[in-house]
Scaffold this motif. Structure first.
Motif, short mmCIF file in Angstrom:
data_model
loop_
_atom_site.label_atom_id
_atom_site.label_comp_id
_atom_site.label_asym_id
_atom_site.label_seq_id
_atom_site.Cartn_x
_atom_site.Cartn_y
_atom_site.Cartn_z
N GLU A 174 -9.32 0.92 -0.89
CA GLU A 174 -8.25 0.19 -1.57
C GLU A 174 -6.96 0.25 -0.75
N MET A 175 -6.64 1.41 -0.20
CA MET A 175 -5.44 1.54 0.63
C MET A 175 -5.54 0.66 1.87
N GLU A 176 -6.70 0.68 2.50
CA GLU A 176 -6.91 -0.14 3.69
C GLU A 176 -6.78 -1.63 3.37
N ALA A 177 -7.37 -2.04 2.26
CA ALA A 177 -7.30 -3.45 1.86
C ALA A 177 -5.87 -3.86 1.56
N ALA A 178 -5.11 -3.00 0.91
CA ALA A 178 -3.73 -3.32 0.57
C ALA A 178 -2.89 -3.48 1.84
N MET A 179 -3.04 -2.57 2.77
CA MET A 179 -2.27 -2.69 4.02
C MET A 179 -2.69 -3.92 4.82
N THR A 180 -3.98 -4.19 4.82
CA THR A 180 -4.48 -5.35 5.55
C THR A 180 -3.95 -6.64 4.93
N ARG A 181 -3.86 -6.69 3.60
CA ARG A 181 -3.28 -7.87 2.96
C ARG A 181 -1.83 -8.07 3.38
N LEU A 182 -1.12 -6.97 3.54
CA LEU A 182 0.30 -7.06 3.85
C LEU A 182 0.60 -7.36 5.32
N ILE A 183 -0.09 -6.67 6.22
CA ILE A 183 0.26 -6.79 7.65
C ILE A 183 -0.91 -7.13 8.55
N GLY A 184 -2.08 -7.34 7.96
CA GLY A 184 -3.23 -7.74 8.77
C GLY A 184 -4.04 -6.60 9.37
N ARG A 185 -3.62 -5.36 9.11
CA ARG A 185 -4.38 -4.21 9.60
C ARG A 185 -4.00 -2.96 8.81
N ASN A 186 -4.80 -1.93 8.97
CA ASN A 186 -4.60 -0.67 8.26
C ASN A 186 -3.77 0.26 9.13
N ASP A 187 -2.45 0.14 9.01
CA ASP A 187 -1.56 0.95 9.85
C ASP A 187 -0.24 1.17 9.11
N ALA A 188 -0.09 2.38 8.58
CA ALA A 188 1.10 2.69 7.78
C ALA A 188 2.38 2.61 8.60
N THR A 189 2.33 3.01 9.86
CA THR A 189 3.53 2.96 10.70
C THR A 189 3.99 1.52 10.88
#
Length: 113
Positions: free
Chosen positions: A57-72
């Motif tokens: 779920e965290m990965e999907a949310a970040m990917t929706r926002l910026i296109g990848r799973n990267d908190a930085t």
């Protein structure tokens, strides 16, 4: 048919329950703190083992926002004002809420109520 063997999660859960019900009540005072620490460590390991849906779920949310799973990268995008527009802001808030709930479900599930 062969019976299904217990998985790591089931084994940890059984060990944790046995520790809490069968051992902790009978430990002498000087060993009780150590027993509680072991129970806490088993609880953390069990939550971590079962955390894959929350991580997804965290990965999907970040990917929706910026296109990848990267908190930085997400933090930098927020700082740069990428989500300042009202429609982007609401998407950001929704996904940050999902990320926060997913993290809490792993790290501190009691905080979710």
């Amino acid at each position: 048919m062969t019976p299904e063997l217990p998985d790591a999660g089931n084994l940890l859960e059984t060990a944790l329950n046995s520790l809490r019900t069968d051992l902790l009540p009978y430990l002498p005072d000087h060993a009780r703190y150590t027993g509680l620490m072991v129970a806490n460590a088993l609880s953390i390991a069990l939550r971590d083992l079962r955390a894959e849906p929350a991580r997804a779920e965290m990965e999907a949310a970040m990917t929706r926002l910026i296109g990848r799973n990267d908190a930085t990268t997400l933090c930098r995008a927020i700082q740069a004002g990428r989500f300042d527009a009202p429609d982007h802001d609401s998407a950001l808030r929704l996904n940050l809420l999902l990320i926060t709930k997913a993290r809490l479900s792993i790290n501190n599930p009691k905080a979710l109520g």
